[in-house]
Design an enzyme around this catalytic site. Sequence first.
Site, PDB file in Angstrom:
ATOM      1  N   TYR A 101       0.845  -1.071   0.146  1.00 37.47           N
ATOM      2  CA  TYR A 101       0.080  -0.167   0.204  1.00 37.47           C
ATOM      3  C   TYR A 101       0.966   0.831  -0.188  1.00 37.47           C
ATOM      4  O   TYR A 101       1.768   0.817   1.423  1.00 37.47           O
ATOM      5  CB  TYR A 101      -0.760  -0.318   1.269  1.00 37.47           C
ATOM      6  CG  TYR A 101      -1.754   1.650   1.401  1.00 37.47           C
ATOM      7  CD1 TYR A 101      -2.957   1.224   1.128  1.00 37.47           C
ATOM      8  CD2 TYR A 101      -0.987   2.581   1.557  1.00 37.47           C
ATOM      9  CE1 TYR A 101      -3.274   2.735   1.126  1.00 37.47           C
ATOM     10  CE2 TYR A 101      -1.501   3.523   1.985  1.00 37.47           C
ATOM     11  CZ  TYR A 101      -2.784   3.688   2.020  1.00 37.47           C
ATOM     12  OH  TYR A 101      -3.927   5.164   1.442  1.00 37.47           O
ATOM     13  N   GLU A 189      -3.831   7.548  -3.992  1.00 37.78           N
ATOM     14  CA  GLU A 189      -3.593   5.770  -3.432  1.00 37.78           C
ATOM     15  C   GLU A 189      -3.219   4.924  -4.396  1.00 37.78           C
ATOM     16  O   GLU A 189      -4.054   4.973  -4.945  1.00 37.78           O
ATOM     17  CB  GLU A 189      -4.623   6.326  -2.424  1.00 37.78           C
ATOM     18  CG  GLU A 189      -4.735   4.588  -1.579  1.00 37.78           C
ATOM     19  CD  GLU A 189      -5.919   3.976  -0.831  1.00 37.78           C
ATOM     20  OE1 GLU A 189      -5.968   4.624   0.127  1.00 37.78           O
ATOM     21  OE2 GLU A 189      -6.928   3.820  -1.654  1.00 37.78           O
TER      22      GLU A 189
END
Length: 377
Positions: A101, A189
């Site tokens: 992530y 993101e």
Amino acid sequence: MNLHEFQARELFGRYGIPFVAGEVAETPAAVRAIAERLAGPVVVKAQVHSGGRGKAGGVKVARDAADAAAHAARIFSLTIQGLPVRRVLVVPAVDIASECYLGVIIDRAAQRPVVIASAAGGVDIEEVAARTPDRIHRVTVDPRYGLLPHQAMALAFRLYDDLAKVRAAAEIARQLYAAFTGLGASLAEINPLAMTTDGRVVALDAKLVVDDNELPARPDIAALRDSSAEAPSEQRARDAGLSFIQLKGTVGCCVNGAGLAMATMDLVKFYGGEPANFLDIGGSSNPQKVVDALEIITADPAVRAILFNIFGGITRCDDVANGIVEATGRLSLTVPLVIRLTGTNEEAAIEILTRAGFSALTDMDQAVERAVALASR
Ligand code: GDP
Ligand code: MN
């Protein structure tokens, strides 16, 4: 403003972030044609303004074109968090060895951007953050200097052991930070940032939220808005020039000024209620805004009571009162109205409202308490 994954990929790509190129389709037949052209396994991905598409069945790996068309047909019939799927993205599938992530958001406490990384990326990142927060790593950025090379490397060492991959991930972190500031984002993101079985580091998903205040300076990004993918109430409010955010409670709020609107929502919660929305009718004296606001609030079936909280400064209370009378005459209100006004032309406003059969309060606590009580009956 939310962007779709396919739009975010294109924008992130301008900063050098490596994606596998894909195409957007609106029918299973078009998905089949793209998959045939790509020749080989593909991923079919719902394009909706929502995370968690994978868990909702909106992301499927297909072995060939026929399989892709079949997956697409199912994905087009889905509703993901209330949003119908009108488009899918078709990309060549990669073989994933690990999922990380990488994200940039504003840390409001630090008043700075923060870059977040975790080796435990993928669809369960929320659970990782909740259960094993030590697996989430953060670096706060001084916006004057940006994400420094050593900061990016320190984060990347949390993701990979192999130096070539650490360097690749650090480069992507720097590119993502550059995209975040360059695009005026409030969130940027990549989840997952994947390591492929043949050792490449590639971005497989892109999520981008652009701060609405940055849009006037970026007309090309503003033009990417997909109104059909947004809540109809928020779309109507924007057309009417109102600041509006849909929430899940039962007390509809109509307030002038963002600060007072926030304070009103706090007070609704303090008295045990839940606001149905944030709504700032602004500082102008325009009865039409009140009419628009009431129409938008009453369109929400969850609303059980409506609270007006007006502090008359530039806004004139009598204008708001006229707007309320006009709007309630036009709409057939089925929920009670609690009106609090104080300030400029307060007396005239109370006279207008009393004549029309409404009562008005001047005390904010009293008004909020009453609205909460009416909404919870
Ligand atoms: P999200 O659930 O909305 O965040 O959608 P993502 O784009 O992140 O996809 C969800 C999951 O699908 C990822 O975490 C991966 O596990 C999987 N996935 C996405 N792309 C690929 C791919 O190219 N190959 C494989 N094998 N899995 C993929
Ligand atoms: Mn994702």
